[in-house]
Scaffold this motif. Sequence first.
Motif, PDB file in Angstrom:
ATOM      1  N   PRO A 272      -7.246   6.045  -6.210  1.00 25.61           N
ATOM      2  CA  PRO A 272      -7.075   6.256  -4.808  1.00 25.61           C
ATOM      3  C   PRO A 272      -8.079   7.612  -4.491  1.00 25.61           C
ATOM      4  O   PRO A 272      -8.360   7.376  -3.220  1.00 25.61           O
ATOM      5  N   ALA A 273      -8.190   8.331  -5.084  1.00 28.13           N
ATOM      6  CA  ALA A 273      -9.160   9.612  -4.518  1.00 28.13           C
ATOM      7  C   ALA A 273     -10.430   8.992  -4.386  1.00 28.13           C
ATOM      8  O   ALA A 273     -11.031   9.163  -3.474  1.00 28.13           O
TER       9      ALA A 273
ATOM     10  N   SER B 158       0.778  -1.063   0.017  1.00 27.41           N
ATOM     11  CA  SER B 158      -0.041   0.186  -0.145  1.00 27.41           C
ATOM     12  C   SER B 158       0.943   1.349   0.026  1.00 27.41           C
ATOM     13  O   SER B 158       2.210   1.213   0.448  1.00 27.41           O
ATOM     14  N   VAL B 159       0.280   2.508  -0.403  1.00 31.20           N
ATOM     15  CA  VAL B 159       0.975   3.429  -0.235  1.00 31.20           C
ATOM     16  C   VAL B 159       0.637   4.295   0.903  1.00 31.20           C
ATOM     17  O   VAL B 159      -0.530   5.048   0.885  1.00 31.20           O
ATOM     18  N   ALA B 160       1.413   4.432   1.917  1.00 31.63           N
ATOM     19  CA  ALA B 160       1.055   4.768   3.225  1.00 31.63           C
ATOM     20  C   ALA B 160       0.922   6.432   3.093  1.00 31.63           C
ATOM     21  O   ALA B 160      -0.125   6.776   3.979  1.00 31.63           O
ATOM     22  N   ALA B 161       1.336   6.935   2.344  1.00 33.62           N
ATOM     23  CA  ALA B 161       1.171   8.415   2.232  1.00 33.62           C
ATOM     24  C   ALA B 161      -0.158   8.956   1.962  1.00 33.62           C
ATOM     25  O   ALA B 161      -0.591   9.842   2.521  1.00 33.62           O
TER      26      ALA B 161
ATOM     27  N   ALA C  50      -6.267  14.361 -12.310  1.00 37.02           N
ATOM     28  CA  ALA C  50      -5.313  14.410 -11.137  1.00 37.02           C
ATOM     29  C   ALA C  50      -5.111  13.504 -10.184  1.00 37.02           C
ATOM     30  O   ALA C  50      -4.215  12.886  -9.773  1.00 37.02           O
ATOM     31  N   ALA C  51      -6.134  12.676 -10.067  1.00 39.69           N
ATOM     32  CA  ALA C  51      -6.177  11.407  -9.299  1.00 39.69           C
ATOM     33  C   ALA C  51      -5.248  10.297  -9.978  1.00 39.69           C
ATOM     34  O   ALA C  51      -4.701   9.575  -9.210  1.00 39.69           O
ATOM     35  N   GLN C  52      -5.377  10.198 -11.110  1.00 43.28           N
ATOM     36  CA  GLN C  52      -4.793   9.182 -12.020  1.00 43.28           C
ATOM     37  C   GLN C  52      -3.483   9.316 -11.849  1.00 43.28           C
ATOM     38  O   GLN C  52      -2.708   8.333 -11.960  1.00 43.28           O
ATOM     39  N   ALA C  53      -2.706  10.584 -11.773  1.00 46.24           N
ATOM     40  CA  ALA C  53      -1.494  10.906 -11.771  1.00 46.24           C
ATOM     41  C   ALA C  53      -0.915  10.196 -10.803  1.00 46.24           C
ATOM     42  O   ALA C  53       0.453  10.025 -10.588  1.00 46.24           O
TER      43      ALA C  53
ATOM     44  N   ALA D 225      -4.777  13.590  -4.098  1.00 41.71           N
ATOM     45  CA  ALA D 225      -5.291  14.477  -5.193  1.00 41.71           C
ATOM     46  C   ALA D 225      -6.333  14.001  -6.018  1.00 41.71           C
ATOM     47  O   ALA D 225      -6.726  13.124  -6.256  1.00 41.71           O
ATOM     48  N   GLY D 226      -7.324  15.209  -6.215  1.00 40.51           N
ATOM     49  CA  GLY D 226      -8.590  14.934  -6.982  1.00 40.51           C
ATOM     50  C   GLY D 226      -9.646  14.603  -6.303  1.00 40.51           C
ATOM     51  O   GLY D 226     -10.664  14.163  -6.697  1.00 40.51           O
ATOM     52  N   ALA D 227      -9.387  14.699  -4.923  1.00 34.95           N
ATOM     53  CA  ALA D 227     -10.544  14.031  -3.746  1.00 34.95           C
ATOM     54  C   ALA D 227     -11.364  15.493  -3.280  1.00 34.95           C
ATOM     55  O   ALA D 227     -11.949  15.215  -2.215  1.00 34.95           O
ATOM     56  N   ARG D 228     -10.942  16.587  -3.702  1.00 36.18           N
ATOM     57  CA  ARG D 228     -11.886  17.914  -3.323  1.00 36.18           C
ATOM     58  C   ARG D 228     -13.094  18.245  -4.187  1.00 36.18           C
ATOM     59  O   ARG D 228     -12.758  18.438  -5.312  1.00 36.18           O
TER      60      ARG D 228
END
Length: 360
Positions: A87-88, A26-29, A192-195, A36-39
Amino acid sequence: MGRTILGVGAALLMVALVALQPNSGSVAAQRGRTPAGARFAGKAFRFNQVKPGIYHAIGTGALTVVGNSSVIVNDQDVVVVDDHISPAAAWVLLDEVKALTNKPVRAVINTHFHFDHAHGNQIFGPDVDIIGHEFTRQMLLGGSTNMPLFKNCLAGLPQGVEDLKRRVAAESDAPRKAALQAQLRAAENNIAAQAELRPTPPNVTLRTEMTLYRGGREIQVRFLGRGHTAGDVVVYLPKERVVVTGDFLTSALSNMSDSYPDEWVASLDALKKLDFDTVLPGHGEAFTDKAKIDNFQAYLRDVWTEVGRLKQQGASADETAKRADLTRHKGNFPNIQGPGLPLIGVQRIYELLDARANRR
């Protein structure tokens, strides 16, 4: 899979392409900050409770999520089935689940490897089991982003955003303009999320079946045979008589780009042997009408026969995609407007027919 619109320009698209490398963990960050892309404004999901503690999560359009997910609230924890396109989208799902319960998500089940169902895996930490078929793990380790379905989607994204910008600029009706602007914001958020995407495989796998016990709830994860992909699983709750089917069975027609249409019919026969009264599909609304299974099986038989007939006559895949006539099924599948099939599905059937001919 549903329609997706991404993109703000070719440069950002290249960033996304570079980022699409498999990640075994997983990506802990992602857990410590908003991806990105979640707002965005409003709610991304509506949660339809189909049985006590069992919810079908469907996107509202405020955020690009594409597929549905299911949320199973147990005595001590939560199990999520499918985690969307980015991820977003997965991060927002977890955030909005807090309105249902404060219990932690301890397991995520991927019904299959497609991007609109499993590209949120990376946000989950090592304390979360990500469960899927061995084939799903194999694809997410290094192959899912090279498949035609995902590549075709990604390639058209910048143009999709440019088209939306032109439509916004040309629209004079205020409500329609506002709706288009919301679509544009969702599309820009999505690229932005895909990046930040890092395809992440299941860390717990099965070949045929496994069972989770959560207090008084039994959650079966079953592989019933090849269908939509080579690794579809369904999630069956025998006490509640609910089955979560991903794209193995949807409320309409499923994409066939990675499918096994002739085997799919028999796999659906195995599904019909389970004792359930409610289906939570990967696209569309939940339903109780089991006749949908029979209708889809009839369609699959005819698709295989019709495409095979035209191929035998010497028609190219492009020609067959235009000529194949499945209009006899329009009554059960209103999105069939006339002759023709998606080219990507026809190409898949040609590939299967060629492979079988070569084995003779």
